[in-house]
Design an enzyme around this catalytic site. Structure first.
Site, short mmCIF file in Angstrom:
data_model
loop_
_atom_site.label_atom_id
_atom_site.label_comp_id
_atom_site.label_asym_id
_atom_site.label_seq_id
_atom_site.Cartn_x
_atom_site.Cartn_y
_atom_site.Cartn_z
N CYS A 23 37.39 -8.02 -31.85
CA CYS A 23 38.02 -8.88 -32.61
C CYS A 23 38.18 -10.19 -31.71
CB CYS A 23 39.49 -8.58 -33.34
SG CYS A 23 40.09 -9.87 -34.43
N ASP A 24 38.05 -11.05 -32.62
CA ASP A 24 38.12 -12.72 -31.96
C ASP A 24 38.77 -13.61 -33.02
OD1 ASP A 24 37.41 -14.53 -29.63
OD2 ASP A 24 36.38 -15.56 -30.95
N THR A 25 39.69 -14.40 -32.38
CA THR A 25 40.27 -15.60 -33.21
C THR A 25 40.18 -16.93 -32.78
OG1 THR A 25 41.87 -13.61 -33.61
CG2 THR A 25 42.65 -16.12 -34.45
#
Lengths: 219, 219
Positions: free
Chosen positions: B87-89
């Site tokens: 995941c990346d934000t």
């Protein structure tokens, strides 16, 4: 948001008139030091008197709690630097007010109504504080957040109820727990859904602290 | 949402390819048991290649992480019942991608840009799993949430930075901490702002678990 108020906060006694662990957590996240003192008053307002204005129901219930606790603590707190916070949270959909489910069957009924629909969460707040010189002041406000639920199958609703999470929460779900996965999205303040309107409260508390300290600080 | 999948989850090894304590907390809130195994890959994608499609930047960075960890763990996990999550934000405003601030000055610069404005938070996710029979499958998606910041004074920004909270967070704020009070409201999934899209992930994981188990279960 409250950091510039630190020097005022350090000499203020804040009392939270609520037993809710969610409210306690939100106030802690804001960096506040406070005392938890739940009210013992009956929360028995007649819902039928609030048709079309459920927000007033939350404000009036918050006031019941704050008034009750203020009355008790004022005996022990001679200082001017006192703030008592009352709060109440409800879920509304189709003109009906939903609070904590009465039992497992009631939780299933409410979650079936919320499934695939949007509802509104209202939190009402009352702040009671003593201005410099001992004048008692009161401030009330409420916050509304729209919550969109996913379409929930019977299995998902029953599985969720079996976790035990719904039973002590308005509307039968906790957005900060497993209930978070039932929510497609919200419009507004998330913390309001959790049980306390963090942003608006921070603004109001800032105003209170200035009045209490006769300050014209601009932030 | 995941409770009806319990019997599948009990025999599945879930690996979170992220060191973020927020993502860990969100997965725990969903009731999942999982192993944290952060990737060691360089997150060095060229932002200029993603103009107009910042969501693809998050999906591609999520893929870098998931691919890296899947490659490592597949040696130790012969079982078919394996799911790796990357995941990346990011925060975007005015066409610019904001990740973690480089230093205190950078945090102040970013928070001044976000002050009084709305921005979008994107989280990209990649799931890698092995279908029944050992066939590797991959699934990517992203989620967008709009966040409206209050107008922040210099004192509020500096006071917030002094708490230390902004430094390890995309966009220089943590909505789940003191940063929550800076946010007037959001539109969409709150957990996506915190760093992981809980609702959409729950739907996608349900699909994965069915494929992995050749199930036609309807919920």
């Amino acid at each position: 948001m409250l950091e510039p108020m630190r020097h005022f906060l350090d000499k203020t006694t804040i009392i939270l008139a609520s037993a809710s662990p969610r409210r306690k957590e939100i106030l802690q996240n804001l960096g506040l030091t406070f005392v938890v003192k739940p009210s013992t008053v009956d929360e028995n307002l007649e819902k039928s008197k609030y048709v079309g204005r459920p927000f007033d129901y939350t404000v009036d219930t918050a006031a019941l709690k704050a008034d009750d606790v203020f009355k008790t603590v004022i005996k022990d707190h001679e200082s001017d630097n006192l703030v008592v916070i009352g709060c109440d949270t409800i879920v509304t959909h189709g003109g009906t007010i939903y609070e904590k489910p009465k039992d497992v069957g009631d939780a299933a009924r409410i979650l079936n109504i919320l499934s695939g629909n949007s509802h509104i969460v209202y939190s009402g707040v009352k702040l009671i504080y003593k201005e410099k010189g001992g004048v008692k002041r009161e401030e009330t406000f409420y916050e509304a957040t729209e919550v969109e639920f996913a379409e929930l199958s019977e299995e998902v609703i029953n599985g969720y109820i079996a976790t035990g999470e719904p039973m002590d929460k308005a509307g039968g779900y906790g957005i900060q727990g497993r209930g978070g996965s039932l929510v497609r999205g919200i419009k507004g303040d998330y913390f309001n859904v959790m049980g306390f309107p963090a942003h608006t409260f921070s603004l109001k508390l800032t105003e209170c602290l200035k009045l209490m300290n006769n300050s014209t600080q601009t932030s």
